[in-house]
Scaffold this motif. Structure first.
Motif, short mmCIF file in Angstrom:
data_model
loop_
_atom_site.label_atom_id
_atom_site.label_comp_id
_atom_site.label_asym_id
_atom_site.label_seq_id
_atom_site.Cartn_x
_atom_site.Cartn_y
_atom_site.Cartn_z
N THR A 70 -11.84 5.91 -6.86
CA THR A 70 -11.76 5.62 -8.30
C THR A 70 -12.18 6.81 -9.13
OG1 THR A 70 -12.16 3.27 -7.90
CG2 THR A 70 -12.61 4.09 -10.12
N ARG A 71 -13.21 7.52 -8.69
CA ARG A 71 -13.65 8.72 -9.43
C ARG A 71 -12.56 9.78 -9.44
NH1 ARG A 71 -18.90 7.35 -7.37
NH2 ARG A 71 -18.48 8.40 -5.38
N LEU A 72 -11.84 9.91 -8.34
CA LEU A 72 -10.79 10.92 -8.26
C LEU A 72 -9.56 10.54 -9.07
CD1 LEU A 72 -11.06 11.71 -4.43
CD2 LEU A 72 -11.60 13.28 -6.31
N ALA A 73 -9.27 9.25 -9.16
CA ALA A 73 -8.07 8.78 -9.88
C ALA A 73 -8.42 7.52 -10.65
CB ALA A 73 -6.93 8.55 -8.90
N PRO A 74 -9.15 7.65 -11.76
CA PRO A 74 -9.62 6.47 -12.48
C PRO A 74 -8.51 5.60 -13.07
CG PRO A 74 -10.09 8.48 -13.72
CD PRO A 74 -9.64 8.90 -12.36
N ARG A 75 -7.31 6.15 -13.22
CA ARG A 75 -6.21 5.38 -13.80
C ARG A 75 -5.23 4.89 -12.75
NH1 ARG A 75 -7.42 3.31 -18.22
NH2 ARG A 75 -5.20 3.08 -18.69
N HIS A 76 -5.56 5.07 -11.48
CA HIS A 76 -4.67 4.61 -10.41
C HIS A 76 -5.06 3.20 -10.01
CE1 HIS A 76 -2.24 4.47 -6.83
NE2 HIS A 76 -1.82 5.71 -7.01
N PRO A 77 -4.07 2.29 -9.87
CA PRO A 77 -4.40 0.90 -9.56
C PRO A 77 -4.80 0.65 -8.11
CG PRO A 77 -2.03 1.16 -9.71
CD PRO A 77 -2.63 2.47 -10.15
N ALA A 78 -4.51 1.57 -7.20
CA ALA A 78 -4.75 1.31 -5.78
C ALA A 78 -6.23 1.11 -5.44
CB ALA A 78 -4.15 2.41 -4.92
N PRO A 79 -7.15 1.98 -5.90
CA PRO A 79 -8.55 1.77 -5.51
C PRO A 79 -9.11 0.41 -5.94
CG PRO A 79 -8.25 4.02 -6.26
CD PRO A 79 -6.97 3.29 -6.57
N PRO A 80 -8.94 -0.02 -7.21
CA PRO A 80 -9.46 -1.34 -7.54
C PRO A 80 -8.72 -2.47 -6.82
CG PRO A 80 -8.25 -0.43 -9.41
CD PRO A 80 -8.43 0.67 -8.42
N PHE A 81 -7.42 -2.31 -6.61
CA PHE A 81 -6.69 -3.38 -5.92
C PHE A 81 -7.22 -3.57 -4.51
CE2 PHE A 81 -3.46 -4.86 -2.99
CZ PHE A 81 -3.15 -6.08 -3.56
N TRP A 110 -9.24 8.38 0.64
CA TRP A 110 -10.47 7.65 0.30
C TRP A 110 -10.20 6.15 0.21
CZ3 TRP A 110 -15.14 9.18 1.04
CH2 TRP A 110 -15.49 10.52 0.93
N THR A 111 -9.06 5.78 -0.35
CA THR A 111 -8.71 4.36 -0.40
C THR A 111 -8.50 3.81 1.00
OG1 THR A 111 -7.66 4.68 -2.57
CG2 THR A 111 -7.11 2.66 -1.37
N GLY A 112 -7.77 4.55 1.82
CA GLY A 112 -7.57 4.12 3.20
C GLY A 112 -8.87 4.02 3.96
N LEU A 113 -9.80 4.95 3.71
CA LEU A 113 -11.09 4.90 4.39
C LEU A 113 -11.88 3.67 3.97
CD1 LEU A 113 -13.13 6.25 6.28
CD2 LEU A 113 -14.02 7.51 4.29
N ARG A 125 0.83 -1.21 0.00
CA ARG A 125 0.00 0.00 0.00
C ARG A 125 0.86 1.25 0.00
NH1 ARG A 125 -2.38 1.42 5.52
NH2 ARG A 125 -0.26 2.29 5.61
N ASP A 126 1.94 1.24 0.80
CA ASP A 126 2.81 2.41 0.86
C ASP A 126 3.50 2.66 -0.47
OD1 ASP A 126 2.09 2.74 3.49
OD2 ASP A 126 3.91 1.85 4.32
N GLN A 127 3.87 1.60 -1.17
CA GLN A 127 4.46 1.76 -2.50
C GLN A 127 3.45 2.36 -3.47
OE1 GLN A 127 6.10 -1.96 -3.86
NE2 GLN A 127 7.32 -2.24 -2.02
N MET A 128 2.23 1.90 -3.40
CA MET A 128 1.22 2.35 -4.35
C MET A 128 0.73 3.77 -4.05
SD MET A 128 -1.01 -1.17 -4.69
CE MET A 128 -1.96 -0.69 -6.13
N LEU A 129 0.70 4.12 -2.77
CA LEU A 129 0.09 5.39 -2.37
C LEU A 129 1.09 6.40 -1.83
CD1 LEU A 129 -3.17 4.04 -0.72
CD2 LEU A 129 -2.94 5.17 -2.93
N GLU A 130 2.37 6.18 -2.02
CA GLU A 130 3.41 7.14 -1.67
C GLU A 130 3.38 7.45 -0.18
OE1 GLU A 130 2.96 10.51 -4.19
OE2 GLU A 130 3.15 9.35 -6.02
#
Length: 210
Positions: free
Chosen positions: A145-156, A118-121, A71-76
């Protein structure tokens, strides 16, 4: 004596921050947490009472080191928003999932468009609701996902929430999407690919038994 201990804790906390060379912008967050603790102690502290053993309402949650590292790698990890994740992790390890949710909600009041928060929540709400993808947890993941539709973290992490809920079939498309959104050169690409391959093997085994 309680105030002396509080001062000692504060000094130790800032000593650790200096030793680890944490950015000064994050020091104010630690100071705020200590001030909240001091306020709570002033209002409710009763150091004269004898100590008694108590049983926590929730068992402490084990530290899922590999998942947190991913998670830390994906979300900085070293962003201001990610500091709220660290605080929420601490609450979760203590078994206080409600406090973990509240920490992240507090962060979202400051940064309402943070995909990190939002992902953490979503993760925190799913854990709070008995490792189920409840309606609030799903909403949080969808907002990320709405805020970052191309980011892999929310779907993962939505897929991970379904895995933890035992709904492996529901998890599969989210992990597939997360992998599709992750370039092969990214450090965590193989970690997602490995998890997806293991999930596929599990689904195949389930299909063979049915």
């Amino acid at each position: 004596m309680g105030w002396v201990m509080l001062a000692a804790i504060a000094a130790a906390a800032f000593g650790v921050l200096a030793l680890l060379k944490v950015e000064r912008m994050l020091w104010s967050m630690v100071a705020s947490a200590l001030m909240l603790g001091a306020a709570g102690y002033a209002l409710q502290g009763r150091p004269g009472l004898a100590g008694q053993p108590v049983t926590a309402g929730l068992a402490p949650t084990p530290d899922e080191g590999a998942t947190i590292e991913l998670r830390d790698q994906m979300l900085e990890r070293y962003t201001g928003a990610a500091a709220y994740l660290v605080a929420a992790d601490a609450m979760t390890r203590l078994g206080d999932r409600r406090a973990a949710v509240q920490v992240l909600l507090g962060g979202l009041r400051i940064a309402p468009r943070s995909v990190v928060l939002w992902t953490g929540l979503g993760n925190a709400l799913a854990a709070h609701d008995g490792n189920q993808v409840s309606a609030p947890a799903l909403f949080a993941f969808q907002q990320a996902t709405r805020l970052a539709p191309r980011h892999p973290a929310p779907p993962f992490f939505l897929g991970l929430a379904y895995v933890r809920a035992g709904d492996f079939a529901a998890a599969r498309p989210y992990w597939a999407r997360a992998l599709a959104l992750t370039p092969a050169r990214i450090s965590y690409h193989d970690a997602i690919a490995t998890r997806l391959a293991l999930l596929d093997r599990l689904l195949e085994a389930q299909a063979a038994r049915s």
